[in-house]
Motif scaffolding. Structure first.
Motif: not given
Length: 261
Positions: A211-212, A215-216, A219, A227-229, A232
């Motif tokens: 997820i991290q 998300s990056e 972004a 709500n990127l997470n 993802a």
């Protein structure tokens, strides 16, 4: 109650996206979404909040009916949008897609989640999904008259603490709890009550890492996307409509306001 740490009384809704989603935004201070499973009395709650000040139309490009109305409270004007009744936000149907996109991209100032007090466990699935994508929500514990008839009790204080949002017991058919619901909407909209919603934390380290990383990347491709997470996680779970929105660039267009209905 907590004092808001940021701009008090500032609306958080995304005006351009709401207009794109077909919402008339003239003379509106706050936008309220009504969400919930079918057969929870959501339409009755909507009618109680808006009275005769409502009208219906279709969502842009969809055959799904949209009802919207309004009310005034403490010199502020509230636009109320009744989202389609759904069991989830995972976008397996047009109704679910409409409800999800409205909460995700419209960013209403408050999402009122109407649940059936006699079927609370079943209704909490949608509640937890909504709390993954917005931290401004109120739970309307409707059909409390039915719950009493079945000698069922709900510990609203504990439920509110567990969910991190106001929980208002109501019996919409009798107009019971409606004043308290409006007061809770105002507290969340104005930032007087700062929600600290329950979020799923029991994911594996591998999933959290994925997820991290995703998300990056999101972004970088779509700066400013909320709500990127959550987006993802939807990608990892193979949500086709989100995958399509990323591939086509629609996800970024929705955020920046380029997309036309």
């Amino acid at each position: 109650m907590n004092a808001s740490h940021n701009c008090e009384n500032c609306p958080v809704h995304h005006r351009e996206n709401l207009i794109r989603l077909g919402i008339a935004m003239d003379r509106v201070d706050y936008v309220v979404a009504l969400a919930g499973n079918p057969n929870t009395g959501k339409s009755t709650v909507f009618n109680n909040l808006t009275g005769l000040r409502q009208h219906t139309g279709n969502w842009p490009g969809k055959t799904v009916v949209r009802a919207e109305g309004g009310f005034s409270y403490r010199e502020k004007r509230y636009k109320v949008v009744d989202l389609p009744g759904t069991y989830s936000l995972l976008s397996t149907s047009t109704d679910e897609e409409v409800a999800r996109d409205f909460i995700l991209f419209g960013r209403p100032d408050v999402t009122v989640i109407v649940v059936d007090a006699t079927r609370l466990e079943r209704n909490l699935n949608l509640t937890l999904q909504i709390l993954e994508i917005t931290d401004r929500a109120v739970l309307c514990l409707n059909l409390m008259d039915e719950a009493r008839r079945h000698r069922m009790e709900v510990d609203t204080r504990t439920l509110s603490r567990e969910l991190g949002i106001p929980v208002i017991p109501a019996a919409a058919r009798q107009k019971e709890g409606m004043d308290e619901l409006i007061a809770a909407i105002e507290e969340v909209a104005s930032g007087t009550f700062v929600c600290k919603p329950h979020r799923t934390t029991n994911r594996s380290a591998k999933i959290n890492h994925a997820i991290q990383v995703l998300s990056e990347k999101l972004a970088q491709q779509f700066p400013g996307l909320p709500n990127l997470n959550w987006v993802a996680l939807r990608l990892l779970e193979g949500d086709q409509s989100i995958i399509n929105a990323v591939q086509s660039g629609e996800l970024g267009q929705l955020e920046t306001g380029i997309l036309q209905p």
